[in-house]
Write a protein that holds these residues in place. Structure first.
Motif, mmCIF file in Angstrom:
data_model
loop_
_atom_site.group_PDB
_atom_site.id
_atom_site.type_symbol
_atom_site.label_atom_id
_atom_site.label_comp_id
_atom_site.label_asym_id
_atom_site.label_seq_id
_atom_site.Cartn_x
_atom_site.Cartn_y
_atom_site.Cartn_z
ATOM 1 N N GLN A 315 0.969 -1.207 0.007
ATOM 2 C CA GLN A 315 -0.108 -0.055 0.055
ATOM 3 C C GLN A 315 0.891 1.250 -0.061
ATOM 4 O O GLN A 315 0.564 2.367 -0.717
ATOM 5 N N ALA A 316 1.732 1.297 0.858
ATOM 6 C CA ALA A 316 2.753 2.468 1.139
ATOM 7 C C ALA A 316 3.515 2.649 -0.307
ATOM 8 O O ALA A 316 3.834 3.943 -0.858
ATOM 9 N N MET A 317 4.019 1.687 -1.062
ATOM 10 C CA MET A 317 4.633 1.768 -2.171
ATOM 11 C C MET A 317 3.871 2.737 -3.521
ATOM 12 O O MET A 317 4.554 3.480 -3.927
ATOM 13 N N MET A 318 2.495 2.275 -3.227
ATOM 14 C CA MET A 318 1.659 3.322 -4.164
ATOM 15 C C MET A 318 1.790 4.815 -4.350
ATOM 16 O O MET A 318 1.559 5.703 -5.314
ATOM 17 N N ALA A 319 2.066 5.215 -2.916
ATOM 18 C CA ALA A 319 2.351 6.691 -2.612
ATOM 19 C C ALA A 319 3.475 7.187 -3.244
ATOM 20 O O ALA A 319 3.641 8.453 -3.459
ATOM 21 N N PHE A 320 4.397 6.496 -3.792
ATOM 22 C CA PHE A 320 5.830 6.882 -4.176
ATOM 23 C C PHE A 320 6.024 6.927 -5.541
ATOM 24 O O PHE A 320 7.044 6.917 -6.150
ATOM 25 N N VAL A 321 5.010 6.104 -6.385
ATOM 26 C CA VAL A 321 5.351 5.728 -7.645
ATOM 27 C C VAL A 321 4.451 6.672 -8.835
ATOM 28 O O VAL A 321 4.733 6.564 -10.043
ATOM 29 N N GLY A 322 3.875 7.853 -8.000
ATOM 30 C CA GLY A 322 3.188 8.768 -8.901
ATOM 31 C C GLY A 322 2.236 8.330 -9.956
ATOM 32 O O GLY A 322 1.241 7.359 -9.518
ATOM 33 N N GLY A 323 2.233 8.766 -10.980
ATOM 34 C CA GLY A 323 0.988 8.310 -11.966
ATOM 35 C C GLY A 323 1.326 7.143 -12.809
ATOM 36 O O GLY A 323 0.586 6.813 -13.751
ATOM 37 N N ASN A 324 2.663 6.535 -12.673
ATOM 38 C CA ASN A 324 2.991 5.343 -13.693
ATOM 39 C C ASN A 324 2.122 4.190 -13.373
ATOM 40 O O ASN A 324 2.343 3.601 -12.156
ATOM 41 N N PHE A 325 1.405 3.797 -14.182
ATOM 42 C CA PHE A 325 0.337 2.796 -13.889
ATOM 43 C C PHE A 325 1.139 1.438 -13.579
ATOM 44 O O PHE A 325 0.584 0.750 -12.640
#
Length: 456
Positions: A315-325
């Motif tokens: 979950q936390a990783m999603m906050a740091f990858v921006g809009g890169n799907f």
């Protein structure tokens, strides 16, 4: 049948066909229940045109009512004595009512004002609560009555979770595309047709499960009074821990499932990407299959803690990858693997708390204890999992089918990404205390066997 034969049967290894059939119960349940937990908030706001705050309140009130009904369902199961067993007949009796009530919940008649809200609330309570709660209660209550063998229970529960994830995968992956296909631009029509198809499939799966399963563990043929069911909770500390942690855990699960649609539509710009998010739940099968092996290497408590840690990291990783799907999907997949591992454990552990309750009080209240520990927790957690985020969105100024403000977009991101992380941490802190009671299980089983020998 003498005592040794009864004990041998109660500890029997479960046939593979029966484990597969057990998986059909949750597969059927999730074909319809995941439709509600994942899409009903979206259906209310974007299809049925109900304000988000009202929709969230409907779901919360309904889920609280449904959670309370779980307590009564547990007592009903403990009062049930048929030639088919305590839990198994409900797979047959509730199959058609479950499909029909869910269909009605996703029907959007031309109503207005209070009447519309009443229709939504009543149909949701009936489908997601009164009837589904009965099915969910019996799915969990039947496990301690299938076998006393803890290894077989873990194995059967792993099959169940695989079935659950397959049902979730089908619903999550194909609902939106099928709604578009059958609706031809009319989402009201599309939802009705899709839920009807899922309903027929659920009926077939539940009837198959009823046909192939057996309850082997002897239970008293006397109806268990409600006050005695309550007595089985007295001093049952591991049960308390599971109830609190599982109800809290389901706040995160409901939040993740329902807000994937909002995150995809408003933050990523494509609502249909929600099908990708939800479809990836099928990766949880890997976690479910691995449960018996991880438990063998570690223990049940550690397995759940590992799952919570992996879920939080994803979950936390999603906050740091921006809009890169692509990176978002990788992070989401990690979260899925962790959450599925954590979610599988309480269902199996509940069967052990039934043994603990009997060991502590002399009362085997499998229906009541598993009803509160599973259906009650799922309903209560799911209600708050929709209500809390809906209130956050309302405060942030969310307006359905409009371009969102920065504040509203940030609120969607918080609900989808960070709220589950916070909740996983809380659950982990609670579950640390469970290990003490898990260590007692071999002695509890030996004591229960010794008591059975004395009675006979």
């Amino acid at each position: 049948m003498d005592l040794k034969e009864n004990q041998a049967q109660a500890n029997a290894k479960l046939p593979t066909l029966e484990k597969i059939s057990y998986s059909f119960t949750d597969m059927a349940g999730n074909l319809l229940y995941v439709s509600m937990s994942s899409y009903i908030l979206y259906f209310y706001t974007d299809v049925f045109d109900i304000p988000v705050s009202a929709a969230g309140m409907i779901i919360l009130i309904a889920c609280i009512v449904d959670a309370i009904s779980a307590i009564f369902w547990g007592s009903i199961v403990d009062h049930t004595h048929t030639k088919w067993g305590q839990s198994r007949p409900y797979f047959l009796w509730l199959a058609i009512p479950f499909a029909l009530s869910t269909f009605l919940a996703f029907t959007a008649p031309n109503l207005h004002g209070v009447v519309k809200l009443l229709y939504a609330g009543i149909t949701y309570v009936l489908a997601a609560g009164v009837i589904y709660t009965g099915i969910q209660t019996t799915i969990s209550a039947i496990l301690p009555n299938l076998t006393l063998n803890p290894t077989e229970r873990i194995g059967a529960n792993s099959y169940r979770m695989v079935g659950s994830l397959i049902g979730s995968f089908i619903t999550s992956t194909f609902t939106f595309p099928l709604v578009a296909f059958f609706g031809h631009g009319n989402d009201k029509q599309g939802f009705m047709i899709v839920i009807a198809i899922f309903g027929v499939a659920a009926i077939c799966l539940l009837i198959t499960a009823f046909k192939n399963m057996r309850e082997r563990v002897p239970v008293s043929q006397k109806s268990l009074p409600f006050k005695l069911s309550l007595k089985a909770t007295v001093g049952n500390a591991p049960w308390y821990l599971l109830v609190i942690s599982f109800a809290t855990f389901w706040i995160a699960q409901a939040d993740r499932n329902s807000f994937s649609t909002y995150y995809a539509k408003y933050n990523l710009g494509n609502a249909e990407l929600a099908a990708v998010f939800n479809g990836l739940q099928v990766l949880g099968i890997i976690s479910s299959i691995s449960v018996p092996f991880i438990v063998k290497i570690t223990n049940k408590t550690a397995t759940m803690l590992i799952g919570l840690a992996i879920g939080a990291i994803g979950q936390a990783m999603m906050a740091f990858v921006g809009g890169n799907f692509i990176l978002v999907i990788i992070a989401w997949s990690v979260g899925v693997l962790g959450s599925a591992l954590a979610m599988a454990m309480p269902f199996a552990m509940l069967a052990d708390t039934v043994d603990f309750g009997e060991w502590k009080s002399g009362i085997r209240a499998s229906g009541f204890l598993t009803a509160v520990g599973s259906a009650f927790c799922i309903q209560l957690g799911s209600g708050f999992g929709s209500f809390i985020p809906s209130k956050i969105l309302n405060v942030a100024g969310f307006v359905a089918n409009k371009t969102q403000t920065h504040q509203a977009s940030s609120a969607i991101s918080f609900c989808f990404i960070w709220l589950p992380v916070i909740i996983y941490g809380i659950v982990a802190c609670i579950m640390i205390f469970y290990r003490k009671y898990e260590k007692m299980e071999p002695q509890i089983k030996a004591d229960l066997m010794a008591r059975a020998e004395k009675r006979n």
